[in-house]
Structure formats: C-alpha cells, structure tokens
Design an enzyme around this catalytic site. Structure first.
Site, PDB file in Angstrom:
ATOM      1  N   GLU A  74      50.683  42.198  52.477  1.00 20.82           N
ATOM      2  CA  GLU A  74      50.260  41.613  53.767  1.00 20.82           C
ATOM      3  C   GLU A  74      51.483  41.168  54.577  1.00 20.82           C
ATOM      4  O   GLU A  74      51.594  40.011  54.985  1.00 20.82           O
ATOM      5  CB  GLU A  74      49.279  40.449  53.552  1.00 20.82           C
ATOM      6  CG  GLU A  74      47.973  40.918  52.959  1.00 20.82           C
ATOM      7  CD  GLU A  74      46.811  39.920  53.045  1.00 20.82           C
ATOM      8  OE1 GLU A  74      47.007  38.779  53.491  1.00 20.82           O
ATOM      9  OE2 GLU A  74      45.691  40.312  52.674  1.00 20.82           O
ATOM     10  N   GLU A  83      42.970  45.093  48.085  1.00 22.48           N
ATOM     11  CA  GLU A  83      42.242  43.814  48.031  1.00 22.48           C
ATOM     12  C   GLU A  83      40.937  44.010  48.786  1.00 22.48           C
ATOM     13  O   GLU A  83      40.950  44.426  49.960  1.00 22.48           O
ATOM     14  CB  GLU A  83      43.045  42.671  48.662  1.00 22.48           C
ATOM     15  CG  GLU A  83      44.237  42.249  47.831  1.00 22.48           C
ATOM     16  CD  GLU A  83      44.955  41.016  48.380  1.00 22.48           C
ATOM     17  OE1 GLU A  83      44.313  40.167  49.034  1.00 22.48           O
ATOM     18  OE2 GLU A  83      46.179  40.934  48.147  1.00 22.48           O
TER      19      GLU A  83
HETATM   20  O1  AHR Z   1      43.220  37.213  47.442  1.00 22.60           O
HETATM   21  C1  AHR Z   1      43.616  36.052  48.111  1.00 22.60           C
HETATM   22  C2  AHR Z   1      44.620  36.316  49.220  1.00 22.60           C
HETATM   23  O2  AHR Z   1      44.033  37.111  50.196  1.00 22.60           O
HETATM   24  C3  AHR Z   1      45.840  37.101  48.819  1.00 22.60           C
HETATM   25  O3  AHR Z   1      46.824  36.307  48.281  1.00 22.60           O
HETATM   26  C4  AHR Z   1      46.297  37.695  50.112  1.00 22.60           C
HETATM   27  O4  AHR Z   1      46.960  38.918  49.944  1.00 22.60           O
HETATM   28  C5  AHR Z   1      45.006  37.825  50.903  1.00 22.60           C
HETATM   29  O5  AHR Z   1      45.121  37.300  52.168  1.00 22.60           O
END
Ligand code: AHR
Length: 519
Positions: free
Chosen positions: A206, A327
């Site tokens: 990110e 994610e």
């Molecule tokens: O999964 C929780 C958080 O969500 C992670 O650390 C980040 O990559 C995302 O914003």
C-alpha cells in the site's frame, strides 16, 4: 428463470421428482425461488490455482503475537512457540501461501531486528497498530518455521516505505543464498544452514497509503530501484510483487506502468490490488440491509478484476504479470471493548462472513484465468479470520469452514456456468472439473429465501452421483464463540443426480458445495 413458487407447489414438484433424501430445515416464512443453472464442463476458464485460497498474517493485534505465536515458554500448548491447535487447524485446511509481516507493518519492519538470539533482539514500537512494544521474538526464522509446519509457501512483504534497497537485497540473500556468503553464514549460525527458498517478495505494501503516501509515478521509481537488487540465488528466482491499486483505482495502475520504461527495468511478476468489503456495523449486529450492501462490494471486486486485468493486458500483452488480490475480506465496525480485550482489528466472524468469503472465492474461481494469488485478511484474530483465539482456546470461524467447503476446487479447471441470476450475487456459483469429477459451489446470499436449484450439464453428459456439504444458519449474526464453538459448521446436505441434472435445495443464507461424478 427465477420465479417464486408457493411452498405447496414446490413440495409437489419435489415429491414428483422423487428426490431429497434429506430436506434442509426451512424458515417457516421463507419463500422459495426456482433457479436454473447450466454447467459447461467443456468450456474451460483456467486452472483454479490453490494460491487463490491464500492467507495473510501481520504483526497486528493478536494475529501473530498471541494468536499464531505464543512463545516457547507459554503454558498454552505449543510446538516450539507456535500455538499447537492453530497449527493443526491450519495444516488441516491447507494454506497455499502465507503473506507476512504486513500490511502497513511491513513498511516499518527491519528484518535484522528479528534474527539472532531472542534475548538480544530489540524491542520496537509498532507505530501502525497502537504504538505497543513488541520484542521481535517472531522474526524470519520463526515465520519460515511456521510455514513449514503448516505446509504454506512463504510470501515476504519487503520494506520500501522506510527501508532501503540494500536492506531488501540483504534479506533476500539471507533467506536464499545457499552457503558461504556473509549473510548465508549468519543464517546458518542462527540455526538454518538450509536456505529458506523464499519465492514471493512484495516490493512494499500500500505505497499509496501507509507504505509511504507515494504517487504512482514515485512508487514506480522506487519499485524499479528496489527490484533491481532482488536477485535469484541458489535456484530460487524471486517472484516480485508490485503494489497495485486500492480497489479499482485505474489511475494508479496506468501511471505505475506508464512510468515504467520499456527495456531493462525488472518488471513485476505480480501486481497486487487490495479490495476490502467495509461496513459501518459491528459484526454481530448486522441487519439484512447492511449485509446486502456489503455483499454488493463483491460485484465491485469482480468488476475490478476484469478491468484491472484488461489494463494490465494493455501494458503486458504477453500476460507475464500475474494479477493478485493480496488483501481482501470483510472489514466491519470494530467494537472498542473487543479490541481492548483481543487486540486491534479483532472482529467476530458470523454466518454472513462465511457467505462473504464464499462469494469472494466464487468470484476468484470465475476469473481463474486472470488471477495468480489472493490472500484473505487475515488468518487469525484480525478482520476476516479463519481462527479466533482466547488464552488457550482456539476456534474455527465460519470463514474457516467456507474455505473448507470450497477447497475441493483447488487445482481443478474452472468451467463456465450459465446462471439465471444475472447479478451472480443472489445466487453465486463457481464450478470446476478434473476428468470426470465436477465440483459446484452455490451461495444463496438471501437471508429470507430458500432456493431450489436445478443444474443441468451442457451436452447432456450424464451425472452418476452427487453428494453435498452445506453451511447455513437461520440467524445471519450467528457465530462460533469460545463457549459454543460449533454453532456454525458445515454438514452433509441433500443433492440428487438424475440423467444430466443435479438438484439441491438451498436454505436462506447458505453455502453449498456439490461434488458430482460425470459418466
Ligand atoms: O489488514 C489490515 C491493513 O489493511 C493492512 O495492514 C493494510 O495493508 C491495509 O490497509
């Protein structure tokens, strides 16, 4: 066809056709919808890579510390510090790839803090997840040890935001160089003469947000600089994963690739988007309306996969770069008392979450040709987790069982299905086959409707047997608790095969996997 029929007419139809050895218990008031599907076993989409069922563990809340890792001296039953029950459950489920150490944490993690004698490791502040101090007792060796115990391929997310190319370069050498260099000798002195052979390397996380707040063009430059020093060693060629967009942000993708010079730059092997399904309600206080809103995000996810892949194809016509969703999952409103007790981003997992997990996996299967890897966030005690722990207790969540129900698809060929629900959301479907084995996962996302599903096989191939497993609950907020760990679990379910037709009845809010034999 999707017409509602009266329960009486449905009963007559069912009796006439003479199937339903077991009938699922229906909510008294639930209307029944008739649905038709047609599976085309010869219309191949692509192989469902087991990696589409992968996971993610961060140093966040009680995911790593307290969840997976309890420490060698813990009174909680453990295998060299790993929570024994968690290891057993994860091994049984099969975790194709485990991503670590973040998340946001990755871009503030300095790997040298987590190697060497534990008592000498520095205590550091976890700035992203509550400014608490962690002792680095879980580092690279412990992560690799966990992956080996549960049979997962490791995926390490490197630090681009606050790290250096040298630091990432050295981490790769430390893990993968066979022997005889300064860093491989150090690894050996720390107890691992054998290289770790880590293939998957994330070049940041990110980086449009917690990984450095970069613009796409800036990150593209950082990506190239860091990637230049990530090298193959001893037969392990790194698979380099670039930070992709938040959801379907096309601007990020375009600018990242437009800023990438043609020629010698080391192109990514994977491009990872993040796509969460948010809600403003706490996990166990959902309304049917909020649930439907959250489920709609899976249509957005599907559209993002299609559109991001199309963009990638523009820059990478040879399809050498794998699209990933590293994610994803439901992110509900946190309950302060629960976070206080169990750690940051802890949320209870309900029947709704199991349906959401199955909706996501069905989307991935339907786009098996476009996807390389997907990692649900996160594996234990954080967000859409498969396990929850409290002291010495460790329970399997409905998400765990959703993954278990969809596991038979792994490695099979995804095939096309004609679905009369054009939204693919009220009734979501994925199908796969290997030789004469056909697997079908159906998700009824409606909390108030029973579905009577008739699935024909294109080309009139005969179906000799059909068995099913299902998970459902009359309460969309039902969950497994430490006192009642088996409230939401899968069970055998009725399905019938007759000629080239497979039939089943789906209770409201249910996930059903049918395994059928053709011929
Ligand atoms: O999964 C929780 C958080 O969500 C992670 O650390 C980040 O990559 C995302 O914003």
């Amino acid at each position: 066809m999707n017409n509602k029929v009266s329960r009486r007419k449905f009963a007559i139809q069912s009796a006439t056709l003479g199937f339903f050895a077991i009938t699922a218990k229906k909510a008294e008031s639930a209307p029944t919808e008739e649905h038709r599907l047609e599976v085309a076993p010869e219309a191949h989409i692509g192989t469902i890579r087991p990696e589409l069922h992968s996971h993610f563990a961060e140093h966040l809340g009680s995911c790593t510390y307290g969840g997976l890792w309890v420490g060698r001296n813990s009174r909680i039953p453990n295998i060299s510090g790993y929570r024994k029950q968690a290891v057993e459950y994860l091994k049984a489920l099969g975790i194709p790839v485990l991503r670590w150490p973040g998340g946001c944490f990755a871009d503030d993690y300095h790997w040298r803090d987590g190697i060497g004698p534990v008592e000498k490791r520095p205590k550091v502040v976890n700035i992203h997840w509550g400014n608490y101090v962690e002792d680095n007792s879980f580092g690279t060796h412990e992560f690799i040890g966990l992956c080996r115990l549960i049979g997962a391929e490791p995926y390490i997310a490197g630090n681009v935001g606050s790290g250096t190319p040298e630091e990432l370069r050295d981490w790769v050498e430390y893990c993968n160089y066979p022997a005889g260099s300064r860093l491989s000798d150090e690894r050996s002195a720390n107890g691992s003469p054998e290289p770790f052979k880590v293939t998957y390397w994330g070049i940041g996380n990110e980086n449009w947000g917690c990984g450095g707040q970069m613009r796409a063009e800036e990150y593209s430059g950082h990506y190239r600089r860091f990637a230049t020093y990530v090298r193959p060693f001893g037969g392990t060629t790194p698979f380099m994963i670039a930070c992709g967009p938040n959801r379907n942000n096309k601007d990020w993708t375009e600018k990242f690739f437009e800023s990438m010079p043609s020629g010698r730059a080391r192109k990514p092997n994977g491009f990872a988007m993040h796509y969460y399904s948010n809600s403003r309600l706490p996990a166990t206080n959902f309304t049917a309306e909020a649930m439907q809103q959250q489920f709609q995000s899976f249509q957005g996810l599907e559209q993002a996969i299609v559109e991001q892949r199309a963009l990638l194809d523009k820059f990478d016509p040879g399809k050498n770069i794998g699209l990933m969703v590293d994610e994803w999952g439901v992110w509900d409103q946190m309950v302060p008392e629960e976070q206080q007790k169990y750690g940051r981003l802890w949320q209870q997992i309900t029947m709704r979450c199991a349906v959401a997990a199955a909706l996501g996996l069905n989307v991935f299967h339907r786009h098996a040709d476009k996807l390389y890897m997907c990692n649900i966030a996160q594996i234990v005690n954080v967000l859409h987790s498969v396990l929850l722990t409290e002291e010495d207790k460790c329970i399997r969540t409905p998400t765990y069982y959703a993954f278990e129900l969809l596991k038979p698809h792994r490695g099979k060929t995804s095939v096309k299905v004609e679905n009369d629900d054009k939204s693919a959301l009220k009734l979501s479907v994925s199908a796969s086959r290997h030789e004469n084995d056909l697997v079908l996962t159906l998700v009824n996302s409606q909390p108030d409707t029973t579905m009577n599903v008739n699935c024909s096989i294109a080309g009139k191939a005969l179906v000799s047997t059909a068995t099913a497993r299902a998970m459902y609950h009359a309460d969309l907020n039902a969950c497994n608790t430490f006192d009642r760990p088996n409230e939401v679990v899968p069970r055998n379910h009725a399905a019938s095969a007759s000629g080239s037709l497979v039939r089943t009845e789906m209770p409201p809010l249910s996930v059903v996997t049918i395994t059928a034999r053709l011929g």
